[in-house]
Design an enzyme around this catalytic site. Structure first.
Site, PDB file in Angstrom:
ATOM      1  N   LYS A 149       1.298  -1.139   0.284  1.00 44.52           N
ATOM      2  CA  LYS A 149       0.086   0.009  -0.299  1.00 44.52           C
ATOM      3  C   LYS A 149       1.117   1.546   0.634  1.00 44.52           C
ATOM      4  O   LYS A 149       0.605   2.374  -1.150  1.00 44.52           O
ATOM      5  CB  LYS A 149      -0.890   0.328   1.489  1.00 44.52           C
ATOM      6  CG  LYS A 149      -1.919  -0.712   1.200  1.00 44.52           C
ATOM      7  CD  LYS A 149      -2.665  -0.800   2.789  1.00 44.52           C
ATOM      8  CE  LYS A 149      -1.821  -1.624   3.716  1.00 44.52           C
ATOM      9  NZ  LYS A 149      -1.550  -2.176   4.229  1.00 44.52           N
TER      10      LYS A 149
ATOM     11  N   ARG B 176      -9.940   0.536   8.130  1.00 46.04           N
ATOM     12  CA  ARG B 176      -9.338  -0.959   8.982  1.00 46.04           C
ATOM     13  C   ARG B 176     -10.232  -1.306   8.948  1.00 46.04           C
ATOM     14  O   ARG B 176      -9.805  -2.269  10.212  1.00 46.04           O
ATOM     15  CB  ARG B 176      -8.235  -0.375   9.469  1.00 46.04           C
ATOM     16  CG  ARG B 176      -6.668  -0.667   9.581  1.00 46.04           C
ATOM     17  CD  ARG B 176      -5.702  -0.639   9.959  1.00 46.04           C
ATOM     18  NE  ARG B 176      -4.428  -1.452  10.150  1.00 46.04           N
ATOM     19  CZ  ARG B 176      -3.686  -1.088   9.516  1.00 46.04           C
ATOM     20  NH1 ARG B 176      -3.496   0.391   9.321  1.00 46.04           N
ATOM     21  NH2 ARG B 176      -2.867  -1.651   9.772  1.00 46.04           N
TER      22      ARG B 176
ATOM     23  N   ARG C  94      11.518  -5.775   4.632  1.00 44.83           N
ATOM     24  CA  ARG C  94      11.322  -3.770   4.611  1.00 44.83           C
ATOM     25  C   ARG C  94      12.706  -3.121   5.411  1.00 44.83           C
ATOM     26  O   ARG C  94      13.459  -3.277   6.622  1.00 44.83           O
ATOM     27  CB  ARG C  94      10.341  -3.386   4.804  1.00 44.83           C
ATOM     28  CG  ARG C  94       9.502  -2.186   5.170  1.00 44.83           C
ATOM     29  CD  ARG C  94       8.581  -2.186   5.372  1.00 44.83           C
ATOM     30  NE  ARG C  94       8.204  -2.633   6.134  1.00 44.83           N
ATOM     31  CZ  ARG C  94       6.063  -2.233   5.927  1.00 44.83           C
ATOM     32  NH1 ARG C  94       5.608  -2.269   5.100  1.00 44.83           N
ATOM     33  NH2 ARG C  94       6.133  -3.488   7.106  1.00 44.83           N
TER      34      ARG C  94
ATOM     35  N   ARG D 145      11.271  -1.221  11.044  1.00 46.58           N
ATOM     36  CA  ARG D 145      10.001  -1.329  12.008  1.00 46.58           C
ATOM     37  C   ARG D 145      10.010  -1.733  13.430  1.00 46.58           C
ATOM     38  O   ARG D 145       9.658  -3.100  13.206  1.00 46.58           O
ATOM     39  CB  ARG D 145       8.494  -0.879  11.346  1.00 46.58           C
ATOM     40  CG  ARG D 145       8.776  -0.232  10.908  1.00 46.58           C
ATOM     41  CD  ARG D 145       7.285   0.225   9.756  1.00 46.58           C
ATOM     42  NE  ARG D 145       6.512  -0.621  10.235  1.00 46.58           N
ATOM     43  CZ  ARG D 145       4.824  -0.729   9.474  1.00 46.58           C
ATOM     44  NH1 ARG D 145       4.665   0.312   7.857  1.00 46.58           N
ATOM     45  NH2 ARG D 145       3.783  -1.243  10.497  1.00 46.58           N
TER      46      ARG D 145
ATOM     47  N   ARG E  98      -0.445  -8.839  12.922  1.00 49.02           N
ATOM     48  CA  ARG E  98      -1.234  -8.104  12.425  1.00 49.02           C
ATOM     49  C   ARG E  98      -1.697  -8.543  11.549  1.00 49.02           C
ATOM     50  O   ARG E  98      -3.125  -8.508  10.920  1.00 49.02           O
ATOM     51  CB  ARG E  98      -0.277  -6.826  12.332  1.00 49.02           C
ATOM     52  CG  ARG E  98       0.536  -6.503  12.727  1.00 49.02           C
ATOM     53  CD  ARG E  98       1.551  -5.067  12.368  1.00 49.02           C
ATOM     54  NE  ARG E  98       2.194  -4.639  11.128  1.00 49.02           N
ATOM     55  CZ  ARG E  98       3.451  -4.614  10.349  1.00 49.02           C
ATOM     56  NH1 ARG E  98       4.128  -4.999  10.932  1.00 49.02           N
ATOM     57  NH2 ARG E  98       3.220  -4.430   8.739  1.00 49.02           N
TER      58      ARG E  98
HETATM   59  P1  AP5 Z   1       4.888  -1.428   1.936  1.00 51.54           P
HETATM   60  O1  AP5 Z   1       4.589  -0.545   0.440  1.00 51.54           O
HETATM   61  O2  AP5 Z   1       6.221  -1.208   2.951  1.00 51.54           O
HETATM   62  O3  AP5 Z   1       3.477  -2.259   2.578  1.00 51.54           O
HETATM   63  P2  AP5 Z   1       2.080  -1.894   2.712  1.00 51.54           P
HETATM   64  O4  AP5 Z   1       0.803  -2.335   2.865  1.00 51.54           O
HETATM   65  O5  AP5 Z   1       1.945  -0.283   3.340  1.00 51.54           O
HETATM   66  O6  AP5 Z   1       2.352  -2.393   4.899  1.00 51.54           O
HETATM   67  P3  AP5 Z   1       2.463  -2.223   6.156  1.00 51.54           P
HETATM   68  O7  AP5 Z   1       3.110  -2.766   6.910  1.00 51.54           O
HETATM   69  O8  AP5 Z   1       2.746  -0.572   6.320  1.00 51.54           O
HETATM   70  O9  AP5 Z   1       0.669  -1.388   5.870  1.00 51.54           O
HETATM   71  P4  AP5 Z   1       0.087  -1.931   7.302  1.00 51.54           P
HETATM   72  O10 AP5 Z   1      -1.556  -2.505   7.156  1.00 51.54           O
HETATM   73  O11 AP5 Z   1       0.231  -3.329   9.120  1.00 51.54           O
HETATM   74  O12 AP5 Z   1       1.251  -0.716   8.024  1.00 51.54           O
HETATM   75  P5  AP5 Z   1       0.509   0.802   8.538  1.00 51.54           P
HETATM   76  O13 AP5 Z   1       1.682   1.796   8.356  1.00 51.54           O
HETATM   77  O14 AP5 Z   1      -0.572   0.850   7.804  1.00 51.54           O
HETATM   78  O15 AP5 Z   1       5.107  -2.809   1.090  1.00 51.54           O
HETATM   79  C1  AP5 Z   1       6.446  -3.948   2.080  1.00 51.54           C
HETATM   80  C2  AP5 Z   1       7.815  -4.768   1.514  1.00 51.54           C
HETATM   81  O16 AP5 Z   1       7.516  -4.568   0.463  1.00 51.54           O
HETATM   82  C3  AP5 Z   1       8.175  -3.125   1.833  1.00 51.54           C
HETATM   83  O17 AP5 Z   1       9.522  -3.974   1.336  1.00 51.54           O
HETATM   84  C4  AP5 Z   1       8.812  -3.123  -0.077  1.00 51.54           C
HETATM   85  O18 AP5 Z   1       9.782  -2.617  -0.893  1.00 51.54           O
HETATM   86  C5  AP5 Z   1       8.279  -4.276  -0.557  1.00 51.54           C
HETATM   87  N1  AP5 Z   1       7.309  -4.115  -1.681  1.00 51.54           N
HETATM   88  C6  AP5 Z   1       6.329  -3.453  -2.624  1.00 51.54           C
HETATM   89  N2  AP5 Z   1       6.005  -4.014  -3.331  1.00 51.54           N
HETATM   90  C7  AP5 Z   1       6.198  -5.030  -3.705  1.00 51.54           C
HETATM   91  C8  AP5 Z   1       6.175  -5.921  -4.715  1.00 51.54           C
HETATM   92  N3  AP5 Z   1       4.967  -5.621  -5.501  1.00 51.54           N
HETATM   93  N4  AP5 Z   1       7.771  -6.872  -5.091  1.00 51.54           N
HETATM   94  C9  AP5 Z   1       7.831  -6.828  -4.361  1.00 51.54           C
HETATM   95  N5  AP5 Z   1       8.450  -6.140  -3.038  1.00 51.54           N
HETATM   96  C10 AP5 Z   1       7.355  -5.783  -2.516  1.00 51.54           C
HETATM   97  O19 AP5 Z   1       0.194   0.620  10.324  1.00 51.54           O
HETATM   98  C11 AP5 Z   1       1.187  -0.015  11.282  1.00 51.54           C
HETATM   99  C12 AP5 Z   1      -0.369   0.423  12.870  1.00 51.54           C
HETATM  100  O20 AP5 Z   1      -0.626   1.344  13.276  1.00 51.54           O
HETATM  101  C13 AP5 Z   1      -1.781  -0.851  12.700  1.00 51.54           C
HETATM  102  O21 AP5 Z   1      -0.629  -1.894  12.781  1.00 51.54           O
HETATM  103  C14 AP5 Z   1      -2.064  -0.026  13.876  1.00 51.54           C
HETATM  104  O22 AP5 Z   1      -1.861  -0.470  15.176  1.00 51.54           O
HETATM  105  C15 AP5 Z   1      -1.396   1.121  12.748  1.00 51.54           C
HETATM  106  N6  AP5 Z   1      -2.487   1.363  12.866  1.00 51.54           N
HETATM  107  C16 AP5 Z   1      -2.915   2.775  11.254  1.00 51.54           C
HETATM  108  N7  AP5 Z   1      -3.192   2.874  11.222  1.00 51.54           N
HETATM  109  C17 AP5 Z   1      -4.917   2.427  11.409  1.00 51.54           C
HETATM  110  C18 AP5 Z   1      -6.351   2.593  11.645  1.00 51.54           C
HETATM  111  N8  AP5 Z   1      -6.812   2.789  10.489  1.00 51.54           N
HETATM  112  N9  AP5 Z   1      -6.917   2.230  12.488  1.00 51.54           N
HETATM  113  C19 AP5 Z   1      -5.925   1.418  14.007  1.00 51.54           C
HETATM  114  N10 AP5 Z   1      -4.868   1.423  13.526  1.00 51.54           N
HETATM  115  C20 AP5 Z   1      -4.378   1.641  12.462  1.00 51.54           C
HETATM  116 MG    MG Z   2       2.379   0.928   4.908  1.00 51.87          MG
END
Ligand code: AP5
Ligand code: MG
Length: 208
Positions: A14, A89, A123, A152, A163
């Protein structure tokens, strides 16, 4: 004008796709995870409040998250569209969002669980927001700003498992939520970054 929600499991890509969409379509990228992490880094009251929750892989309470996004979408840079990454989410968050903004499309980046685990394990992040993977980038400093890359805190294996569990239980139902409103667009996210971005662009262009 496009109000875009990005859906997908942790590690689906994402944040990676949002950065590309932002550049090509000139839309603000709003990642609730990035906002929380910035607050944790800066030691703000919000950061202190959410750190333990995020480190356990659980979700920050809906009320708090919704208020934050509502404020952010009221900023002038969102008036011609936005990319929401990591919000909504839960069904409650999606329902709340309907109350203050009209989503044009929800793009679901579909990737198998085994693939996301490998993506998360390799990552590396920069505090400027750039995201890398050790398989395609082996330097320790950010190519954009030169800061030192880091892993992270919630990318430890046991937290990732939690997660993914939370995703299946609370976030996956959003796929049906948006499908029922005819707003769901699913793209195959199992190819590389560029291949996925091509599919994402087709979806965005098809909707304009
Ligand atoms: P990346 O683009 O970083 O993936 P992502 O989908 O953004 O994954 P996240 O881990 O950030 O998602 P998340 O939902 O768990 O975390 P968030 O920060 O939102 O890609 C991942 C890796 O793969 C990278 O190394 C990239 O280079 C590689 N890659 C990407 N695309 C690729 C491809 N096509 N091929 C090969 N490699 C690829 O949330 C974190 C925490 O915050 C949550 O757990 C929660 O506690 C809190 N939080 C956030 N939002 C909310 C909400 N709305 N409500 C409640 N709590 C929340
Ligand atoms: Mg992300």
């Amino acid at each position: 004008m496009a109000n875009i929600v990005l859906l997908g499991a942790p590690g689906a890509g994402k944040g990676t796709q949002a950065a590309l969409i932002k550049e090509k379509y000139n839309l603000p990228h709003i990642s609730t995870g990035d906002i929380f992490r910035k607050n944790i880094r800066e030691g703000t009251p919000l950061g202190v409040q959410v750190k333990a929750i995020i480190d356990r892989g659980e979700l920050v309470p809906d009320e708090l998250t919704v208020a934050l996004v509502k404020d952010r979408l009221a900023q002038p840079d969102c008036k011609d569209g936005y990319i929401l990454d990591g919000f909504p989410r839960t069904i409650a968050q999606a329902e709340a969002l309907e109350g203050f903004s009209k989503v044009d499309m929800a793009i679901n980046i579909a990737v198998e669980n085994e693939a996301v685990i490998g993506r998360i394990a390799g990552r590396r992040m920069c505090k400027c927001g750039e995201t890398y993977h050790v398989s395609t980038y082996d330097r320790e400093e950010c190519a954009k700003c030169g800061s030192r890359l880091y892993q992270r805190d919630d990318d430890r294996e046991e937290v990732v498992r939690e997660r993914l569990r939370v995703y299946d239980e609370q976030t996956k139902p959003l796929i049906d939520f948006y499908a029922n409103r005819n707003l769901l667009r699913t793209v195959d996210g199992s190819g590389g970054v560029d291949a996925t971005f091509e599919l994402v662009c087709k979806v965005i262009d098809g909707n304009r």
